[in-house]
Design an enzyme around this catalytic site. Structure first.
Site, PDB file in Angstrom:
ATOM      1  CB  SER A  67      -0.953  -0.039   1.199  1.00 43.95           C
ATOM      2  OG  SER A  67      -1.997   0.881   1.071  1.00 43.95           O
ATOM      3  CG  ASP A 190      -4.463  -2.013   1.277  1.00 40.99           C
ATOM      4  OD1 ASP A 190      -3.788  -2.707   2.054  1.00 40.99           O
ATOM      5  OD2 ASP A 190      -4.236  -0.814   1.069  1.00 40.99           O
TER       6      ASP A 190
END
Length: 399
Positions: A67, A190
């Site tokens: 991320s 994610d």
């Protein structure tokens, strides 16, 4: 001694000297750099990496980021100091990227496409792709993303033709970004859902020494962890009163505030039940893990109310992601402090909980956290640059 915590509070000269002696006594090592995500808390990691760049310190043969950690690694690989600082301070703080009122009232998600446009060749902060490719001639860089169907972590090469899609996949935080991310005929979310700290992948790829940059104090690894869902919840609760006062919103939004405050308590109750399940015997754990997927059990906690508010309906996928995150997070923290034979781990971490949050931080808090990152990064370089530069398996290519 194959694990070393490294923060401004935990640095001990003897521990550093002992750890350095073990590195010195060993043959050359494949050294990996792992960078955790954390949204705007990644400004701490940006500070650490900027100190590395200032000293041209890069003995790493393998980079893996999750991320915001992947974004920070991007600028380190492209040799662009303060890129992460400006991306977080300027891009992620812009209302075009995320506006809480629009998110709650119109189900408008964070605008990842706009943010990533800012790092393209035509954006405000373009990444230096040419320099990055030169850096990666003898190195490998990967971004962690999660397959939506299996919730399994996968590691996607950075700085290739699909680099924009890779960034989108690794940063697509559930709830905050509810648009599909399609790549290679699969959907992605994610990377933090399945591998917030992807140290095991570095080990599987042959790393002998792993340097991990955390965005939370080391105490968090002992059970008081804060994940993407916890950060989201906290941001809503703390920021909604501001929006209500500023925009003179009507009673319906005030009711939303009450729902989210109730949800806070429910999430804490959910986590407590979950860890009680984890600590029970194996047979009961298997039975109870099945219960966790039942909509009726989650209904008791009113989590569906959160999903309705965010336009997710009764989508149980979010709940499964939450369970996956907590399972893998505790497991990886145990791995970090008790690494397998042949692997050494250094964790660089803030000395206490950072001032900034995953989103909606203040400029002052971001500045403080960036400075702390630069300070601990400077200390790390002073302590380890000489020995790591000597022992890296990249030595033959760096001459």
């Amino acid at each position: 001694m194959n694990y070393l915590p490294f923060s401004l509070r935990d640095i001990k000269d003897k521990s550093v000297a002992d750890f350095s002696s073990l590195i010195h006594a060993a043959p050359r090592k494949k050294i990996a750099l792992i960078v955790q995500g954390g949204g705007q808390r990644g400004i701490f990691s940006a500070g650490v990496l900027d100190s590395f760049l200032a000293h041209q310190f890069d003995p790493f043969e393998l980079y893996i980021g999750t991320s915001a950690g992947a974004l920070n690694l991007s600028s380190f690989i492209s040799r662009q100091p303060r890129f992460g600082y400006h991306f977080i301070r300027d891009v992620s703080m812009d209302d075009k990227f995320f506006n809480l009122y629009k998110y709650l009232s119109k189900q408008q998600p964070m605008n990842l496409e706009w943010a990533l446009q800012q790092v393209s060749s035509s954006g405000l902060y373009p990444l230096d792709v040419i320099t990055a490719h030169k850096t990666l001639i003898h190195r490998t860089a990967l971004a962690c993303a999660t397959r939506k169907d299996t919730l399994q972590d996968y590691y996607l090469p950075m700085y290739q033709q699909d680099w924009r899609e890779v960034l989108l996949a690794t940063c697509a935080i559930p709830l905050l970004y509810n648009q599909p991310v399609n790549m290679n005929d699969l959907q992605w979310v994610d990377g933090g859902v399945s591998a917030a700290i992807p140290v095991k992948e570095a080990w599987r790829r042959g790393a002998d020494l792993v340097v991990v940059i955390r965005t939370e104090p080391l105490e968090a690894s002992r059970g008081d962890e804060r994940g993407i869902f916890d950060d989201w919840r906290e941001n809503v609760e703390t920021q909604l009163p501001y929006y209500i006062d500023k925009l003179s919103l009507n009673e319906s939004v005030d009711k939303i505030k009450n729902i989210h405050q109730e949800l806070s308590q429910r999430f804490d109750q959910w986590r407590q039940h979950y860890w009680e399940d984890k600590d029970s015997n194996e047979e009961n754990a298997v039975i109870k893990s099945k219960v966790l997927t039942r909509k009726s059990w989650f209904s008791q906690l009113n989590v569906e109310r959160l999903l309705e508010l965010t336009g997710q309906g009764t989508n149980s996928e979010i709940l499964e992601m939450l369970a996956r995150y907590h399972r893998t997070y505790r497991d990886v923290n145990d791995f970090l402090v008790n690494p397998p034979l042949g692997l050494q781990v250094i964790q660089i971490a803030p000395e206490k909980t950072l001032n900034s949050s995953a989103l909606l931080s203040s400029y002052e808090d971001l500045e403080l956290d960036y400075r702390q990152g630069k300070q601990i990064g400077e200390q790390f370089v002073q302590s380890f640059s000489q020995i790591l530069n000597q022992k890296t398996s990249l030595m033959q290519h760096l001459r």
